[in-house]
Structures are given as structure tokens and as C-alpha cells.
Design a protein around this motif. Sequence first.
Motif, PDB file in Angstrom:
ATOM      1  N   ASP A  38      -3.997  -4.290   5.834  1.00 58.05           N
ATOM      2  CA  ASP A  38      -4.022  -3.362   4.646  1.00 58.05           C
ATOM      3  C   ASP A  38      -5.617  -2.824   4.294  1.00 58.05           C
ATOM      4  O   ASP A  38      -5.411  -1.635   4.068  1.00 58.05           O
ATOM      5  CB  ASP A  38      -3.736  -4.263   3.414  1.00 58.05           C
ATOM      6  N   SER A  87       1.901   5.320   0.390  1.00 59.31           N
ATOM      7  CA  SER A  87       1.759   6.134   1.115  1.00 59.31           C
ATOM      8  C   SER A  87       0.378   6.786   0.789  1.00 59.31           C
ATOM      9  O   SER A  87      -0.286   7.624   1.965  1.00 59.31           O
ATOM     10  CB  SER A  87       2.745   7.194   1.336  1.00 59.31           C
ATOM     11  N   ASP A  88       0.078   7.242  -0.397  1.00 57.50           N
ATOM     12  CA  ASP A  88      -1.214   7.802  -0.801  1.00 57.50           C
ATOM     13  C   ASP A  88      -2.327   7.101  -0.717  1.00 57.50           C
ATOM     14  O   ASP A  88      -3.637   7.579  -1.278  1.00 57.50           O
ATOM     15  CB  ASP A  88      -1.130   8.849  -2.062  1.00 57.50           C
ATOM     16  N   GLY A  89      -2.292   5.703  -0.439  1.00 62.05           N
ATOM     17  CA  GLY A  89      -3.324   4.760  -0.259  1.00 62.05           C
ATOM     18  C   GLY A  89      -3.419   3.807  -1.533  1.00 62.05           C
ATOM     19  O   GLY A  89      -4.338   2.971  -1.394  1.00 62.05           O
ATOM     20  N   ARG A 132       0.824  -1.141  -0.075  1.00 65.14           N
ATOM     21  CA  ARG A 132       0.101   0.132   0.087  1.00 65.14           C
ATOM     22  C   ARG A 132       0.924   1.227   0.061  1.00 65.14           C
ATOM     23  O   ARG A 132       1.801   1.428   0.892  1.00 65.14           O
ATOM     24  CB  ARG A 132      -0.828  -0.028   1.267  1.00 65.14           C
ATOM     25  N   GLN A 139      -7.755   5.795   5.247  1.00 67.58           N
ATOM     26  CA  GLN A 139      -7.353   6.795   4.284  1.00 67.58           C
ATOM     27  C   GLN A 139      -8.750   7.354   3.590  1.00 67.58           C
ATOM     28  O   GLN A 139      -8.639   8.368   3.199  1.00 67.58           O
ATOM     29  CB  GLN A 139      -6.701   5.936   3.217  1.00 67.58           C
ATOM     30  N   LYS A 165      -5.888   0.097   6.873  1.00 67.34           N
ATOM     31  CA  LYS A 165      -5.271   1.252   6.349  1.00 67.34           C
ATOM     32  C   LYS A 165      -6.184   1.923   5.402  1.00 67.34           C
ATOM     33  O   LYS A 165      -6.139   3.093   5.380  1.00 67.34           O
ATOM     34  CB  LYS A 165      -3.955   0.978   5.697  1.00 67.34           C
ATOM     35  N   VAL A 166      -6.771   1.258   4.429  1.00 63.95           N
ATOM     36  CA  VAL A 166      -7.561   1.821   3.262  1.00 63.95           C
ATOM     37  C   VAL A 166      -8.774   2.381   3.906  1.00 63.95           C
ATOM     38  O   VAL A 166      -8.919   3.586   3.649  1.00 63.95           O
ATOM     39  CB  VAL A 166      -7.820   0.705   2.229  1.00 63.95           C
TER      40      VAL A 166
END
Lengths: 455, 80
Positions: free
Chosen positions: B67, A330-332, A328, B74, B70-71
Motif C-alpha cells: 500500500d 484508484s485516486d490514491g 486504497r 501516486q 502505491k501511495v
Amino acid sequence: METNQKLKYERPVIKQLNTGVTNKFGPQMGFMPHTHIDGIAVKDLINTYGSPLFVLSERTIRQTYQEAFSAFANRYPNVQFAWSYKTNYMNAVCNIFHQEGAWAEVVSRFEYEKALKNGVPGDKIIFNGPDKTTDDHMVAVQNNSPIHIDHLDELYSLMAVSQKLGKRPKVAIRVNMDTGVQPIWDRFGFNYESGQAWDAILKIIQTDRMDLVGLHCHIGTFMLSTNAYAVATAKMADLALNIKRQFGIDIQYLDLGGGFASRNTLKGTYLNGADVAPSFHEYAEQICSTLIRAGFRSEELPLLILETGRALIDDAGFMLGTVLANKRLSDGRRATIMDFGVNLLFTAFWYEHTISPAQECSQYTEDTVLYGPLCMNIDVVRESIRLPLLNKGDQVVVHRVGAYNMTQWMQFISLRPNIVLIDTDGQPHLIRKAETVEYLTQLESTPAHLSAFDL
Amino acid sequence: MKLRKSVAVSENGFVFNASRGDSFSANPTGARILDWLRDGKSEEEMKTLLLDLYDIDETTCEKDLYDFLKVLKQHNLLDV
Ligand SMILES: Cc1ncc(COP(=O)(O)O)c(C=O)c1O
């Protein structure tokens, strides 16, 4: 007995829906698993020959050649293809084209030697390019190969060679011109509009040391405009007819070079390459109808030579590879690291290659950056590609990689992999072995004082 | 770690965050995790649940869950 049946797992994903922004148009390619190539399972190919792996389909090469040849031969009486060695000079590939009837077109002594070793007669090897030494000229003249002169310096040095050998070289000049398409490739050959081409022709005819047998041009590569070929053909025919009128010399052939687009998608275009690339028929129609109407008497129509490269081989080449890891950024954004990169897939700099998973895949997709394995920032195979969820170890097929990769690949950081050709009966043949450390280091030598150290 | 109150998840995986007007689509595994987050389950609890439900190994489960969370962050879907 197992009663607790578990569910089939799929990686959790969530994707933002962009309301108001329309999707890129064009078919959504690459979601259907591509499990076999010419009847052989991708999985088996990788098991036997390793990953990454280049695979070529002999069947596709032959079909594509025959389609191209008949598109021209059905419109013009006198057609000859010359296989552009630099596009893919694996001997097995060259020999398929030679079996189909193509001559060889080379741009270096190395390629010239390859063609000779493959058994192509000297007078069927067209020697192009700006880089020919005196020795190259000598050999080409002795072999009666058509030499395509790129610049005045070459013209003069070839004159000296002909004097020395007491032999008349068979020559053509390379002509560059405005075909209405930018950029004009004026760095090779003699310009038509400024009169340089005509001056070179006069020089050859008046000094009377060589036989001017042809005229050559190569107006660009991945030309999406078929009209450019009509313009080029008209200008080439004009030169040939003027030569006939003024000197009574029949130009035996017009060589229109290569440049037809393959069905790849160019970077930065939203249009799918397979939808926008003109067919062989469309190119052939422009070239042949212009030539037939140009004013040659029918018995004096020159031989039409074509040096088509990428359009003849791109479709027949596949790169098989394996997912090394997912990340992943850093900006997603999601990133997937493959075991092949721009070292092997040089055309990733120009094309948005279509990539398919090689096994059953999820219906959910994700936008992913596709990286190669090199420790280099430039190693990006696709900046953004929508792919089904891929896991470590999954295999993929990259499509249309037959042109320029197996010649421009770099031996950088890692070794070049195997190349396999699948014959028309569906049998695989290893046509180039993966490189080894021994193979690569055999050309090196270490001075005695550097042979040992103490750490 | 909890799903924001403004986030609605429908049965077919359509996700809407009313406070920002963002919409998303999640696959069934994703939607299930969103439900658990709404119930306030911890990462460890969700991992156990996934391992119970699905045919996966522990490493894959842990990597993918990490993961996915995390998304979600975000996309501003979690209260942290
Ligand atoms: C002289 C010449 N002929 C033929 C080709 C083959 O071109 P393409 O692959 O665009 O058909 C090239 C490639 O640049 C070339 O320089």
C-alpha cells in the motif's frame, strides 16, 4: 532470554503537506482514544455484546434533560416537556424521560400504543402528525389525549368522530409560519400569515364540538437560530391572545415543538457543531422572555410545552464498531471499511459524526473515506475524515448518535445489532436484542407452490 | 523501483520533491522505507528488513508495504 527486542510497529504513512492552504479550523477531534463509556471499557462491551453495538448512557440522558428543564423552568413558571417518541422510542429510553417528568409526543398509532403500554396516561400523550385514521381519533378521544390537528380534512373527520362518540375531543391546531428561517415548514399544519390558522380556530370554536385547549407549532429541526423561536412564540401568543379577546377562551397551552440543534456537525459546514449549537439557555431565553412579555395576565400564562427531540438524546448515544478492512482507492485516497454503515447510522446522511479510535492510537493521521459494509454505493459514513492509522480489527466509537438512528435504522442487508443502556451506577443492560433470521422471517409466508425447488 | 533523485528525506520525516515543489511528512516507518528505496532495495528485501526490525506478522507487513509503495507512486516519488 530474548535479546533481540523488536520495535513497536506502526504502519508506514506519508502525507502531502499543503502549503498555502490552511487547515479546516475547529479542534481536531477524534484522535484521543475513547476507551470507556461511563466507566465500562469499549473492548469489554464489544466482547460481551458484539460489534457493531449501540450504547446509551442513562446518566447523560438524565443530566441533559435536567439541564434543559431547568433552563426553561428557571425562566417561566409553567413548563412541560413531552418526549418525542420518533427520536428514540426504545421503551427504556422513553421511561427515563417519563421518570424525569416528560409526557409523550407521538406521530402514529404505533407510537401511541407504545406510550400507552409504557404506562403514560392518555391525557399526557400528545397525538401529532398528518396520519391519523378514524380509529386512531376514536381511541385518542376516548383516552382524552390532546389531538393536534394537521389539516382541514382531519378537522372534519374529527368532528364526525366527536358526533359519533358524543364526546368533545381535546384539540390544538398545528400552526406553521414564517420565522425568518428558510425553508418554511409549511407542509404541516395551518399557515399563520395567510390567515388559515385563524380560520381553523374559528371553525373549531364556532362548530362547538371540540375543546380548543392548545396551539402547536414545530418550526423546523436543527434550528441554529434562536431568534426564530422568539418570532414563533410571538405569533403563537398573538393567536392565543386574540382567541381570549374575541371569544373569552383561555388557551391552556402553547406547544413550541422541537427543533433545538444538537452538538453534532452538519454536513457541508466547516463549523464544529459543539461550538455553534446554541445552549438550552439561549433557546429558553428567547421563548420565555417573549412569552412573559406577550401580554398575558400573570395568572393566565399558558403552560409551555416543548417536544425537544435530538438535543435531549444525541449526546447520550454511541455506536461502537470495528474495522473490517483498509483499501486504497484508484485516486490514491485511503478507504476504511467499518462493520456499520448508513443502515444503522442513518444520521450519517446529515452529520459529520465525530469518530474516535477506542484503543491507543498512533499520532500519525491519514485522511480516509469511511465506508460501511453494505454492497451499496450510498454506504458512506464519512466522505473524508482524518483518523489515526487504523488496522483491521481496531475498534472505534462514533459520538452523538442517540437521536433518530435507533428508529430510522434500516433492516437492509444485515440484521440490527444489540442496544445496551449503561445505568447511573455504571451497570450495562441489554435493552434491545440483536435481530435474528428467525425473528425477521416469522412474518413471511411462502405460498405452497413456492415452498420447494430442485437445483 | 527507486526513489527519484530530486527527493530529499530529512531525519524527522520531512520529504521534499524539488522537481515539483511538493512536500510531505512521513512517519518513522515511512521514512525508513524511503531510505531503503534510495539505496535501491527491492520490495522483498524491504519486507525482510521490516520483519527483522519490527514486531509484526508477515501478512500485515506485506499489505502495508504494498500500500505504501502505491501511495509513493501516486505522489510521483518513485522512478519506475
Ligand atoms: C411535531 C414534532 N415535534 C417534535 C419533533 C422533534 O424534533 P427535534 O428532534 O428537532 O427536536 C419533531 C421532529 O421532527 C416533530 O415533527
